[in-house]
Design a protein around this motif. Structure first.
Motif, PDB file in Angstrom:
ATOM      1  N   GLU A  21     -12.469  -0.092  -2.829  1.00  0.00           N
ATOM      2  CA  GLU A  21     -12.344  -1.527  -2.566  1.00  0.00           C
ATOM      3  C   GLU A  21     -13.537  -2.263  -3.157  1.00  0.00           C
ATOM      4  N   LEU A  35     -10.936  -0.581   4.664  1.00  0.00           N
ATOM      5  CA  LEU A  35     -10.968   0.816   4.231  1.00  0.00           C
ATOM      6  C   LEU A  35     -10.914   1.766   5.423  1.00  0.00           C
ATOM      7  N   CYS A  47      -5.052   7.208   3.328  1.00  0.00           N
ATOM      8  CA  CYS A  47      -5.872   7.793   2.278  1.00  0.00           C
ATOM      9  C   CYS A  47      -6.778   8.873   2.858  1.00  0.00           C
ATOM     10  N   THR A  92     -12.664   7.139   0.910  1.00  0.00           N
ATOM     11  CA  THR A  92     -12.836   5.716   0.653  1.00  0.00           C
ATOM     12  C   THR A  92     -14.191   5.433   0.011  1.00  0.00           C
ATOM     13  N   VAL A 112      -9.386   5.870  -2.481  1.00  0.00           N
ATOM     14  CA  VAL A 112      -9.236   4.415  -2.496  1.00  0.00           C
ATOM     15  C   VAL A 112     -10.590   3.755  -2.702  1.00  0.00           C
ATOM     16  N   VAL A 138       0.839  -1.202   0.000  1.00  0.00           N
ATOM     17  CA  VAL A 138       0.000   0.000   0.000  1.00  0.00           C
ATOM     18  C   VAL A 138       0.872   1.249   0.000  1.00  0.00           C
ATOM     19  N   SER A 173      -2.616   7.784  -0.357  1.00  0.00           N
ATOM     20  CA  SER A 173      -3.405   7.906  -1.588  1.00  0.00           C
ATOM     21  C   SER A 173      -4.595   8.801  -1.287  1.00  0.00           C
ATOM     22  N   ASP A 195      -6.878   6.497  -7.012  1.00  0.00           N
ATOM     23  CA  ASP A 195      -5.437   6.268  -6.847  1.00  0.00           C
ATOM     24  C   ASP A 195      -5.097   4.813  -6.539  1.00  0.00           C
ATOM     25  N   LEU A 196      -5.976   4.156  -5.785  1.00  0.00           N
ATOM     26  CA  LEU A 196      -5.704   2.789  -5.329  1.00  0.00           C
ATOM     27  C   LEU A 196      -6.999   2.000  -5.331  1.00  0.00           C
TER      28      LEU A 196
END
Length: 218
Positions: A36, A45, A54, A57, A34, A27, A31, A95-96
């Motif tokens: 998920e 998260l 982050c 989320t 994010v 990770v 970020s 970003d992720l």
């Protein structure tokens, strides 16, 4: 118990409420946004945001019960099947993305990876955990006992639709043009010593799952 919902109901509690700290080596330190896929109750998260990884989320999950819990921990949630929906997220804005023990449950994981690819910012990453079907818990009974028995969780989880080894897991994650940055072979703690003693020769049988990080390079 024949329905998908029934199969998920009998899974152990830690299948839903754990925090995936094992992904932290992959990770980024920070970020902005994010996402998920398969966030369950939102604990991973929430952990990332609470610990400064982050700023924002977004979690999706197939089941209403999970989303009802996650909505108090995650900035934005969405209930639905990732293979059948378009998320309310702009292309090139994430970003992720986390896909933790999710892709093996999908009918067409390559299509999902291609969709998630276009949600990433340039340089954005996807982290996935993918079970290794060559792990001895699955391959040895097949080879030596002619057995292939599904269970409520693990490598032969009865909700898995796709099965992967190292090369095919990497192929999946790179199928849309993303490039692999890092890979971690996860083994059970009791198998680490055996892996060392055999100089890694049994690594493909001792690896329980692969953690794979891929990056958008365009």
């Amino acid at each position: 118990m024949n329905t998908l919902q029934d199969k998920y109901k009998i899974k152990p509690d830690n299948y839903y409420d754990g925090v995936r700290k094992d992904i932290l080596p992959l990770v980024p330190r920070h970020s902005q946004r994010v996402l998920e896929i398969g966030c369950s109750q939102g604990n991973t998260l929430a952990y990332l945001k609470d610990n400064g990884y982050c700023d924002w989320t977004f979690g999706t999950d197939l089941f209403v019960d999970a989303i009802e819990i996650a909505k108090d921990k995650v900035d934005q949630v969405y209930q639905g099947n990732i293979e059948e929906t378009t998320l309310p997220i702009e292309s090139g804005s994430i970003d992720l993305i986390l896909c933790l023990d999710v892709l093996e449950h999908l009918i067409n994981p390559q299509k999902v990876i291609a969709y998630l690819h276009q949600l990433l910012v340039p340089g954005g990453i996807i982290i996935a955990s993918i079970p290794n079907v060559r792990h001895y818990s699955a391959s040895f009974p097949l080879i030596f006992q002619n057995k292939w028995e599904y269970k409520s969780n693990g490598v032969l989880d009865n909700t898995h639709l796709r099965f992967f080894v190292k090369d095919t897991a990497i192929d999946l994650m790179e199928s849309s043009g993303l490039k692999m940055n890092r890979l971690i072979c996860q083994t059970k703690p009791r198998d680490n010593r055996l892996n060392q003693l055999t100089l890694g020769l049994l690594n493909s049988f001792l690896t329980l799952q692969y953690l794979i990080e891929v990056r958008r390079i365009d």
